[in-house]
Design a protein around this motif. Sequence first.
Motif, short mmCIF file in Angstrom:
data_model
loop_
_atom_site.label_atom_id
_atom_site.label_comp_id
_atom_site.label_asym_id
_atom_site.label_seq_id
_atom_site.Cartn_x
_atom_site.Cartn_y
_atom_site.Cartn_z
N THR A 151 55.70 75.72 81.57
CA THR A 151 56.26 74.38 81.71
C THR A 151 56.26 73.96 83.17
O THR A 151 56.28 74.81 84.06
CB THR A 151 57.70 74.33 81.17
N SER A 152 56.26 72.66 83.39
CA SER A 152 56.31 72.15 84.76
C SER A 152 57.72 72.28 85.34
O SER A 152 57.88 72.51 86.54
CB SER A 152 55.89 70.68 84.79
N GLU A 173 61.39 63.48 88.21
CA GLU A 173 61.13 63.97 86.87
C GLU A 173 60.38 62.96 86.00
O GLU A 173 60.06 63.23 84.85
CB GLU A 173 62.43 64.37 86.18
N TYR A 228 57.20 63.87 83.89
CA TYR A 228 57.28 64.87 82.83
C TYR A 228 57.86 64.23 81.57
O TYR A 228 59.08 64.17 81.40
CB TYR A 228 58.13 66.05 83.28
N GLN A 274 60.56 70.72 80.74
CA GLN A 274 59.81 69.47 80.82
C GLN A 274 58.34 69.76 81.13
O GLN A 274 58.04 70.66 81.91
CB GLN A 274 60.40 68.56 81.91
N ARG A 275 57.46 69.00 80.48
CA ARG A 275 56.02 69.14 80.69
C ARG A 275 55.38 67.78 80.89
O ARG A 275 55.98 66.74 80.58
CB ARG A 275 55.36 69.82 79.48
N VAL A 276 54.14 67.80 81.37
CA VAL A 276 53.39 66.56 81.52
C VAL A 276 53.01 66.03 80.13
O VAL A 276 53.12 66.73 79.13
CB VAL A 276 52.13 66.77 82.39
N ASP A 322 50.11 70.05 88.84
CA ASP A 322 50.46 70.05 87.41
C ASP A 322 49.30 70.57 86.57
O ASP A 322 49.51 71.34 85.63
CB ASP A 322 50.85 68.64 86.96
N GLN A 369 49.28 74.53 84.58
CA GLN A 369 49.21 74.64 83.13
C GLN A 369 48.02 75.49 82.66
O GLN A 369 47.88 75.74 81.48
CB GLN A 369 49.09 73.24 82.50
#
Length: 754
Positions: free
Chosen positions: A40-41, A109, A112, A133-135, A295, A299
């Motif tokens: 995850t970011s 944030e 995300y 949180q992710r893109v 980012d 991943q």
Amino acid sequence: MEHTQLLCNISELNHLFRENISIEYLLERIVDLICSHMQTSVCSIYLYEQSNKTLTLRASHGLSPESINKVSLKLGEGITGTALKEMRAISVHKASSDPRYKHFASINEEQYDNFLAVPIHRGIERIGAIVLQRVKKKKFTENDILACRAVSSQLANMIENVRFIMDIHEQHANTAAETKSVEKVIRGRSAAKGFAVSELEIYDQDRDFKRYKKLSYDKQFTIKDYHRAIKATANQLKTLQKKVEERLNDAAAMIFTSHLMILQDKAFTGEIEKLISEGINPPVAMIKVAQKYIDIFSQADNNFVREKVQDVEDLSVRIIKNIIREKEESLELRGKIVAARDLFPSELLRLSSEEVSGIILVSGGVTSHLSILARSLQVPMVIANDPAIMQVDEGTQVLLDADSGNIYFSPEEEIILEFERRNKERLAVSAAGREVKPQTYTSDGTRITILANINLLSDLKQARDVKCEGIGLYRTEFPFIIRSDFPSEQEQYITYKRLIDGVGDKPVIFRTLDVGGDKVLSYYHDAKEMNPAIGLRSIRFSLQNIEVFEDQIKAILRAGSNGDIGIMFPMISSLEEFETARAIVEECKEQLKKRGEEHISNPKIGLMLELPSLVEIIDDVVKESDFISIGTNDFIQFMVGVDRTNEKVSDFYIPHHPAVMRSLKRIVETADKHGKPVSMCGSMAGDKAFLPFLLGIGMRTLSISPSYIPEAQSVIEKIDISRAQKLADDICRTPRIAEIAKLLKIDHTPDSVE
């Protein structure tokens, strides 16, 4: 995703909780672990205060550091507050458009959009929440939710204890000044000897990038400023690269290549220019594009690609500093003592090229490849298992005594003067120097051969200065470790030829690629293992990667066409393994013959004896090989079942264990019986306490670090073989560790580390 491994690692944090570490560091470790394994970011931990029904952000990987302890939510507020109120996991694909979403300015944030909040609770008692949180493109799956629930359950009791202690700290915040939990003097372990007095610098690239992300750039810079910064950055990188090449002489040490390639990438630079043309301030444009690449890289499934995040962060900070014309002094680490939690070999090379005066490493083992590399680079380094060091104020004066492993914070003037006096005396003695003799004899005239261990070509000068009689161990893995891809046959040939030419007509023993364990190739796709010390390493790696192995063997054979060379296979566990590797050497000779390439036709073929499995078949092993070299570092760890890089069990890593001593005697006697050369190239060979025993069991060839050769020769010249034989016999009859230590006149820790 290795969610099972994540659960195992989280459980290991309980050990950290019982140790003397800061609560903040424990929470940082938790979010870092979750981020790494869940890919995850962002990972954040919020703790809940029942008295005011408020959730407060206590740790985060990915959000602005300024948000810690400042961002808070009421129970039921935002997605996170709702998840805790309703005691259920909430996963949202487009968080910013969700009516429950709570926006906070300046915590970065917005990018995300995939959001997962999982409550941490014990029964009906609310403790806090984990937020991932992710893109946009990477949604959270049902497996992710289940894994995060399992982690939150496992963390509940630990977090409750953490919250309790943090509450105590806060209650006393107004009545007592906060102090750093670091002692005035910390006892570490020497990894690379030396001495330095300077200001402390905390090395944290991620933190440095975040600092520039949160700056407000009041001045409006131009496209000309950006172009000037790109040119200045390229020149700085080329200068640093040149310093590394001059220092190492290894053709494979191109550690700044990826930085320069990113600078030349039109997609990268073009995207920044496009944003600038749209009116965005160049430093801000730089950060936006850098974050996009970070980012993407973070991943990736490939370890090598993920590690490019550090290159992007480092490059971006350099460009921004040049855009805003930050003073050159702030770009420099020259002369500073640097503290770091961990370092990649490329980062150690980078620090060396920027001429730091010393390094404090807060994790790792003194026998690791990083320590060996630091010794080759002649950078004093101490390993101290005390995370509180990372909280010491930058600029604090530090005295680093890497000879003893002591670190002095804000030392008194008398201490500094005493150490400076001691080191001036040492330099004077060294300059006057006891002449190292070209050959070494015991007091009764027994000839002992002293060879040198070489890690990088830069070690050659010191080896020649101390008149080594050849190279008993060339660690071929270092040119592999310090670069970003496998070196070609031709690149290896150039390095190996320089080595052979550098020693003249003296013998050189090449140890084939010895990676795995603590020596990881970041660019190898299968680098991650559950138990790397006994995993795919050394000769096992080579035999599973035949093309890589053949390239190396052919490079060695070509380079040694007119030399006296031997090829040695590491971590051999059976006769079949040795025979397979030897057969590949024969195949490579045939291939070179067909190509019409000049090469050595009869290299000596031997093995590194590091595994106890060979002791019981030692007669057969000796008959099959041309020579044997004993690698005591691994031999000891496998004999006594201790991970030599694990500080928690370091006291059990005992070289003078009776099983080790008796096995060494048996190996040497068997080699002598069959008339085969046997040497030792591990740490015991360079430890003055063990030299009488080693000579007493019949060892006549030692391969050690060049820096140890003068002292080793001096000790050997005082040894009488008949007395040494009696000592060895007494030791091998003794079943108890403490009694052997008494005979050797040592404590349970050897004096030197190889």
